[in-house]
Design an enzyme around this catalytic site. Sequence first.
Site, PDB file in Angstrom:
ATOM      1  N   ASN A 149       0.879  -1.169   0.000  1.00 43.99           N
ATOM      2  CA  ASN A 149       0.000   0.000   0.000  1.00 43.99           C
ATOM      3  C   ASN A 149       0.915   1.218   0.000  1.00 43.99           C
ATOM      4  O   ASN A 149       1.521   1.546   1.016  1.00 43.99           O
ATOM      5  CB  ASN A 149      -0.898  -0.019   1.242  1.00 43.99           C
ATOM      6  CG  ASN A 149      -1.741   1.241   1.363  1.00 43.99           C
ATOM      7  OD1 ASN A 149      -1.751   2.077   0.464  1.00 43.99           O
ATOM      8  ND2 ASN A 149      -2.442   1.386   2.481  1.00 43.99           N
ATOM      9  N   TRP A 150       1.011   1.838  -1.155  1.00 45.14           N
ATOM     10  CA  TRP A 150       1.956   2.961  -1.295  1.00 45.14           C
ATOM     11  C   TRP A 150       1.452   4.220  -0.594  1.00 45.14           C
ATOM     12  O   TRP A 150       2.200   5.176  -0.409  1.00 45.14           O
ATOM     13  CB  TRP A 150       2.211   3.259  -2.777  1.00 45.14           C
ATOM     14  CG  TRP A 150       3.018   2.215  -3.494  1.00 45.14           C
ATOM     15  CD1 TRP A 150       3.306   0.936  -3.066  1.00 45.14           C
ATOM     16  CD2 TRP A 150       3.659   2.354  -4.784  1.00 45.14           C
ATOM     17  NE1 TRP A 150       4.076   0.287  -4.004  1.00 45.14           N
ATOM     18  CE2 TRP A 150       4.300   1.128  -5.066  1.00 45.14           C
ATOM     19  CE3 TRP A 150       3.732   3.378  -5.711  1.00 45.14           C
ATOM     20  CZ2 TRP A 150       5.020   0.912  -6.250  1.00 45.14           C
ATOM     21  CZ3 TRP A 150       4.444   3.170  -6.892  1.00 45.14           C
ATOM     22  CH2 TRP A 150       5.090   1.953  -7.147  1.00 45.14           C
ATOM     23  N   LYS A 151       0.166   4.251  -0.242  1.00 41.39           N
ATOM     24  CA  LYS A 151      -0.440   5.433   0.390  1.00 41.39           C
ATOM     25  C   LYS A 151      -0.186   6.671  -0.488  1.00 41.39           C
ATOM     26  O   LYS A 151      -0.174   6.549  -1.703  1.00 41.39           O
ATOM     27  CB  LYS A 151       0.072   5.593   1.825  1.00 41.39           C
ATOM     28  CG  LYS A 151      -0.101   4.285   2.621  1.00 41.39           C
ATOM     29  CD  LYS A 151       0.101   4.423   4.092  1.00 41.39           C
ATOM     30  CE  LYS A 151      -0.124   3.070   4.768  1.00 41.39           C
ATOM     31  NZ  LYS A 151      -0.066   3.149   6.222  1.00 41.39           N
ATOM     32  N   HIS A 164      -9.498   1.301   4.503  1.00 44.80           N
ATOM     33  CA  HIS A 164      -8.264   1.446   5.287  1.00 44.80           C
ATOM     34  C   HIS A 164      -8.519   2.382   6.474  1.00 44.80           C
ATOM     35  O   HIS A 164      -9.290   3.342   6.355  1.00 44.80           O
ATOM     36  CB  HIS A 164      -7.145   1.999   4.401  1.00 44.80           C
ATOM     37  CG  HIS A 164      -5.798   1.903   5.041  1.00 44.80           C
ATOM     38  ND1 HIS A 164      -5.382   2.816   5.983  1.00 44.80           N
ATOM     39  CD2 HIS A 164      -4.817   0.984   4.926  1.00 44.80           C
ATOM     40  CE1 HIS A 164      -4.168   2.465   6.403  1.00 44.80           C
ATOM     41  NE2 HIS A 164      -3.806   1.358   5.781  1.00 44.80           N
ATOM     42  N   GLU A 202      -5.520  -4.992  10.166  1.00 44.73           N
ATOM     43  CA  GLU A 202      -4.490  -3.991  10.436  1.00 44.73           C
ATOM     44  C   GLU A 202      -4.786  -3.289  11.757  1.00 44.73           C
ATOM     45  O   GLU A 202      -5.584  -2.335  11.796  1.00 44.73           O
ATOM     46  CB  GLU A 202      -4.463  -2.942   9.315  1.00 44.73           C
ATOM     47  CG  GLU A 202      -4.133  -3.518   7.955  1.00 44.73           C
ATOM     48  CD  GLU A 202      -3.475  -2.482   7.059  1.00 44.73           C
ATOM     49  OE1 GLU A 202      -2.440  -2.807   6.467  1.00 44.73           O
ATOM     50  OE2 GLU A 202      -3.979  -1.344   6.973  1.00 44.73           O
ATOM     51  N   GLY A 219       2.535   2.027  10.805  1.00 46.02           N
ATOM     52  CA  GLY A 219       3.517   3.109  10.693  1.00 46.02           C
ATOM     53  C   GLY A 219       4.216   3.442  11.993  1.00 46.02           C
ATOM     54  O   GLY A 219       4.872   4.470  12.101  1.00 46.02           O
ATOM     55  N   SER A 233       3.386  -2.449  10.197  1.00 43.22           N
ATOM     56  CA  SER A 233       4.834  -2.562  10.403  1.00 43.22           C
ATOM     57  C   SER A 233       5.408  -3.921   9.997  1.00 43.22           C
ATOM     58  O   SER A 233       6.324  -4.440  10.643  1.00 43.22           O
ATOM     59  CB  SER A 233       5.200  -2.218  11.852  1.00 43.22           C
ATOM     60  OG  SER A 233       4.783  -0.882  12.151  1.00 43.22           O
ATOM     61  N   GLY A 264       2.870  -1.248   4.218  1.00 49.57           N
ATOM     62  CA  GLY A 264       2.959   0.182   3.940  1.00 49.57           C
ATOM     63  C   GLY A 264       4.391   0.592   3.656  1.00 49.57           C
ATOM     64  O   GLY A 264       4.906   0.369   2.559  1.00 49.57           O
ATOM     65  N   GLY A 265       5.049   1.154   4.651  1.00 43.74           N
ATOM     66  CA  GLY A 265       6.393   1.723   4.481  1.00 43.74           C
ATOM     67  C   GLY A 265       7.376   0.828   3.743  1.00 43.74           C
ATOM     68  O   GLY A 265       8.081   1.281   2.828  1.00 43.74           O
TER      69      GLY A 265
HETATM   70  P1  13P Z   1       3.028   0.166   7.661  1.00 47.04           P
HETATM   71  O1  13P Z   1       3.504  -1.124   7.027  1.00 47.04           O
HETATM   72  O2  13P Z   1       3.801   1.361   7.201  1.00 47.04           O
HETATM   73  O3  13P Z   1       2.903   0.043   9.139  1.00 47.04           O
HETATM   74  O4  13P Z   1       1.534   0.420   7.086  1.00 47.04           O
HETATM   75  C1  13P Z   1       0.621  -0.609   7.150  1.00 47.04           C
HETATM   76  C2  13P Z   1      -0.546  -0.229   6.362  1.00 47.04           C
HETATM   77  O5  13P Z   1      -1.303   0.653   6.713  1.00 47.04           O
HETATM   78  C3  13P Z   1      -0.794  -0.955   5.096  1.00 47.04           C
HETATM   79  O6  13P Z   1      -2.051  -0.687   4.598  1.00 47.04           O
END
Ligand code: 13P
Length: 249
Positions: free
Chosen positions: A10-12, A95, A167, A173, A213, A234-235
């Site tokens: 998920n690149w956000k 999300h 999640e 994050g 994470s 995410g990250g």
């Molecule tokens: P992180 O992996 O950065 O914690 O984010 C998780 C997330 O929200 C994926 O949708």
Amino acid sequence: MARRKIVAGNWKMNKTPSEAKALCEELIPLVKSDDVDVVFCVPAIDIPAAVEAVKGTNICIGAENLYFEDKGAYTGEISADMLLDAGVKFVIIGHSERREYFAETDETVNKKVKKAIEKGLTPIICCGESLTQRKQGIYLDWIRMQIKIAFQDVAAADAAKTVIAYEPIWAIGTGETATDDQAEEVCKAIRDCICEIYDQATAEAIRIQYGGSVNAGNAASLFSKPDIDGGLVGGASLKADFGKIVNYK
Ligand code: 13P
């Protein structure tokens, strides 16, 4: 039959279209896998560049949201048909960041899930509790409610093909990952809830990801749990590490 793992990034709100092209090109050789489905969920404006960049690879492109109406006066929104026409296969729905900052509710999540299914997009349906809810000991009830509403009026055969992402908000994050056992407890509870709503076969078929994470160091132990069928990342999906997460074995 064993469920096939699915690892989605998920690149956000990260990467311009030209940066998206470059990141796809960097990741393509690293995320090759015969036994894991790989999805890059990218910002809407990056979709054309990403679809073009991953042509002929094992990667599918996903969106991070859609609107539940077909067309019309909804300034700024993007329809399922638009996503499909652009080559999108998956779409993240509900999300926690969209629930928190953009007022998404369980009801709009349900409408979006139904629209995605109607159009042939695979929804990645997000659920998860806050730290307060975990401390209050109501997290399983909360998540069961989110799941029951998300799947209202969804047929078993359609539900079986969707993906659920658990999640915990406190792990997103923050660098604080749920332990393998904490993640497994909830993913199993979600599967049990699907069994209650539908039946054993649907519960066995549906894929449930953990997100929060996930990184190259913790993916293997999380994904080895019986009810965790991959991750929503995410990250770490914006880095070469994503290749290590896909090839966690
Ligand atoms: P992180 O992996 O950065 O914690 O984010 C998780 C997330 O929200 C994926 O949708």
